[in-house]
Design a protein around this motif. Sequence first.
Motif, PDB file in Angstrom:
ATOM      1  N   LYS A  86      34.805  41.793  16.670  1.00 42.02           N
ATOM      2  CA  LYS A  86      33.934  41.835  15.495  1.00 42.02           C
ATOM      3  C   LYS A  86      33.294  43.213  15.340  1.00 42.02           C
ATOM      4  N   LEU A  87      32.865  43.799  16.454  1.00 45.49           N
ATOM      5  CA  LEU A  87      32.249  45.125  16.413  1.00 45.49           C
ATOM      6  C   LEU A  87      33.232  46.166  15.893  1.00 45.49           C
ATOM      7  N   ILE A  88      34.453  46.152  16.435  1.00 41.59           N
ATOM      8  CA  ILE A  88      35.458  47.115  15.998  1.00 41.59           C
ATOM      9  C   ILE A  88      35.813  46.905  14.533  1.00 41.59           C
ATOM     10  N   LYS A  89      35.965  45.656  14.150  1.00 45.80           N
ATOM     11  CA  LYS A  89      36.363  45.322  12.781  1.00 45.80           C
ATOM     12  C   LYS A  89      35.330  45.786  11.761  1.00 45.80           C
ATOM     13  N   GLU A  90      34.044  45.656  12.093  1.00 46.92           N
ATOM     14  CA  GLU A  90      32.981  45.930  11.122  1.00 46.92           C
ATOM     15  C   GLU A  90      32.337  47.299  11.272  1.00 46.92           C
ATOM     16  N   GLU A  91      32.268  47.806  12.505  1.00 51.17           N
ATOM     17  CA  GLU A  91      31.473  49.007  12.741  1.00 51.17           C
ATOM     18  C   GLU A  91      32.279  50.232  13.165  1.00 51.17           C
ATOM     19  N   ILE A  92      33.543  50.050  13.526  1.00 48.69           N
ATOM     20  CA  ILE A  92      34.315  51.166  14.062  1.00 48.69           C
ATOM     21  C   ILE A  92      35.565  51.439  13.241  1.00 48.69           C
ATOM     22  N   ASP A  93      36.412  50.453  13.074  1.00 47.49           N
ATOM     23  CA  ASP A  93      37.694  50.651  12.398  1.00 47.49           C
ATOM     24  C   ASP A  93      37.544  51.204  10.979  1.00 47.49           C
ATOM     25  N   PRO A  94      36.581  50.737  10.168  1.00 38.48           N
ATOM     26  CA  PRO A  94      36.495  51.254   8.803  1.00 38.48           C
ATOM     27  C   PRO A  94      35.693  52.547   8.667  1.00 38.48           C
ATOM     28  N   LYS A  95      35.176  53.099   9.790  1.00 37.56           N
ATOM     29  CA  LYS A  95      34.335  54.291   9.731  1.00 37.56           C
ATOM     30  C   LYS A  95      35.043  55.440  10.451  1.00 37.56           C
ATOM     31  N   PRO A  96      35.663  56.366   9.709  1.00 36.31           N
ATOM     32  CA  PRO A  96      36.468  57.424  10.342  1.00 36.31           C
ATOM     33  C   PRO A  96      35.714  58.233  11.384  1.00 36.31           C
ATOM     34  N   GLU A  97      34.429  58.526  11.134  1.00 41.84           N
ATOM     35  CA  GLU A  97      33.686  59.369  12.064  1.00 41.84           C
ATOM     36  C   GLU A  97      33.417  58.657  13.378  1.00 41.84           C
ATOM     37  N   VAL A  98      33.312  57.329  13.358  1.00 45.00           N
ATOM     38  CA  VAL A  98      33.130  56.564  14.592  1.00 45.00           C
ATOM     39  C   VAL A  98      34.486  56.255  15.218  1.00 45.00           C
ATOM     40  N   ARG A  99      35.457  55.926  14.398  1.00 55.06           N
ATOM     41  CA  ARG A  99      36.803  55.634  14.895  1.00 55.06           C
ATOM     42  C   ARG A  99      37.392  56.829  15.646  1.00 55.06           C
ATOM     43  N   ALA A 100      36.990  58.034  15.252  1.00 51.60           N
ATOM     44  CA  ALA A 100      37.492  59.237  15.915  1.00 51.60           C
ATOM     45  C   ALA A 100      37.060  59.320  17.372  1.00 51.60           C
ATOM     46  N   LEU A 101      36.053  58.550  17.768  1.00 48.94           N
ATOM     47  CA  LEU A 101      35.568  58.564  19.145  1.00 48.94           C
ATOM     48  C   LEU A 101      36.356  57.638  20.063  1.00 48.94           C
ATOM     49  N   VAL A 102      37.143  56.741  19.489  1.00 46.01           N
ATOM     50  CA  VAL A 102      37.799  55.703  20.288  1.00 46.01           C
ATOM     51  C   VAL A 102      38.976  56.270  21.072  1.00 46.01           C
ATOM     52  N   VAL A 103      38.852  56.221  22.387  1.00 49.09           N
ATOM     53  CA  VAL A 103      39.978  56.559  23.260  1.00 49.09           C
ATOM     54  C   VAL A 103      40.947  55.391  23.269  1.00 49.09           C
ATOM     55  N   THR A 134      46.096  57.590  21.838  1.00 50.02           N
ATOM     56  CA  THR A 134      44.668  57.274  21.807  1.00 50.02           C
ATOM     57  C   THR A 134      44.319  56.583  20.491  1.00 50.02           C
ATOM     58  N   GLY A 135      43.102  56.070  20.427  1.00 55.27           N
ATOM     59  CA  GLY A 135      42.681  55.367  19.222  1.00 55.27           C
ATOM     60  C   GLY A 135      43.457  54.079  19.012  1.00 55.27           C
ATOM     61  N   CYS A 136      43.809  53.389  20.104  1.00 56.31           N
ATOM     62  CA  CYS A 136      44.678  52.216  20.025  1.00 56.31           C
ATOM     63  C   CYS A 136      44.121  51.087  20.892  1.00 56.31           C
ATOM     64  N   VAL A 137      44.787  49.940  20.852  1.00 55.06           N
ATOM     65  CA  VAL A 137      44.281  48.752  21.534  1.00 55.06           C
ATOM     66  C   VAL A 137      45.316  48.178  22.498  1.00 55.06           C
ATOM     67  N   VAL A 138      44.824  47.724  23.657  1.00 51.22           N
ATOM     68  CA  VAL A 138      45.613  46.946  24.614  1.00 51.22           C
ATOM     69  C   VAL A 138      44.994  45.561  24.660  1.00 51.22           C
TER      70      VAL A 138
END
Length: 410
Positions: A228-245, A278-282
Motif C-alpha cells: 500500500k505504501l509503495i502503491k500510494e506514496e512511492i510508485d507514482p512519485k518520481p522523486e521518491v521512486r528514484a530512491l528505491v534500490v 534497481t528500482g524493482c521488486v522481489v
Amino acid sequence: MVPEGGAVVRWALVAAAVVAAIVCIACGGDDATTPATPRQGVTVAPSPATLPTAAGVATSAPLATVRPDVAPGVPGNDYSDTATWLCRPGKENSPCTASFDTTVRTPDGKATVETFTAVANPSIDCFYVYPTVSTDPGANSDMAAGLAEAATARAQAARFGQYCRVFAPIYRQATTGSIATGKYADPTVQAIAYGDVLAAWKQYLAQDNRGHGVVLIGHSQGSKHLVKLIKEEIDPKPEVRALVVSAIILGGVVSVPVGADKGGDFQNIGACRKPEQTGCVVTYSSFSAESPPPFNSLFARSFVPGTEALCVNPAALAGGPASPHPDLPTAGNPAASTLPTVFVSDLGAITGECVKSGSFNYLKVTAAPALKMPAYYLGPEWGLHLIDAGLTQGDLVELVGKQAAAFKAR
C-alpha cells in the motif's frame, strides 16, 4: 495475509506457537568460533556522506514532525522520537545490529562457520516492516516492542546490515488475537497499523534519508502495508521512486497483469530480473513441492480479475529452478539442533522455482528429507510462510549488495 472462515480458528490455536517458533530464533546456541570465508560480495561500502542526492528530496535539517490522526480519534506517533523505532542507527540494544554466524554445510559433508560482519558505513538504507507477531491484548498492539518483535527483526532484517542502515518502526499492528476475534480485517484496525507505517516512512524521508537509496523489506502483514505504501506514496512519485534500490515483499501479494512483470499494483516498479537491476521488486510466497497451495489459501494469488501474484525467485531472477542460499534457524530443526550457531545454511539441499498452478503463482520448494521442518509448518493453506524469508535470505542479502553497488554507480 491471513486465512478466512474456519481457518481462523486454526490460526488462533497455532498463533502462540508461531510466535514461540520465531522467538526461538533468538534463543539458539552460542556462536561458534571456527573461521570461515566470508560470503561472496562482502565489501566495505563508502560513507553515506559521499552519496549523490536525489532531486527533490529533502537532505538538510529534519522537517517538523507532524502527528495527524491515523484513524478517527486515534493520534499518530512521533517518529522523530527514537523510542518509536525498533531499529535505527544509534539506537541502543537494537536487535538489527546483532550478528549471527551461520553453519554452512555443503553436499560433500563439509561444514564451516560463516562469520557475519556488518559494514561500518553502509551506502544505502533498509526500511523494514515486521510481520504479525504481537500477542498484545486487543486488536492493535501497543508501542512497547517485545521479544517476538525483536527476535523477528533479528531473523529477517539484521543480516541486511551487511549493506544497509536498518530502520524498523514499531507500529500498532493488527495482533495475532485480532485474527481469532475477527477484528484483523476491521478498517479501523488496519488504518491504525498502516497509519503508523506511513508516518514512520514520512519521518524517515524527512529526518534520515538525505537522498540515500533505500531497500524496502517486509513479510506477511508487513508486506501488506508496504504494498500500500509503495502503491500510494512511492510508485507514482518520481522523486521518491528514484530512491528505491529494491523492494523485498515476502509472504504477501504484488498483483500484476497475467504474464506480466509490471502493472497492476505498481505501474512503474517491476520485477527484478537481473542482479544489478534497481528500482524493482522481489516477491514470493513459498510452498513445499509435496503440498502446493490449496483452494483456500490466500497466499500466492491475486483476487483482482485479470491479474496474478508476481513471483520472483531470488536465486534465479530470470526464472527457472535454482538452489537458494538459505539461512534457516537451527532451533526447532531436528537436522540442525546440535549445531553451535543460530542459523544453518545447507547448500544444494533445496531447490526453488516459481511455478503457476491454477490461480496460484508461488515459489515451489523441494527439500532434501533431512530438511523437513514440521515445527515451522502450520498447515497446507499456510505453506512455508513462517520461513519465507529464511529460505532465500543468503541470496537476498547478496542481491542487495549488488544492487547497492549498481545504485551508487548509476
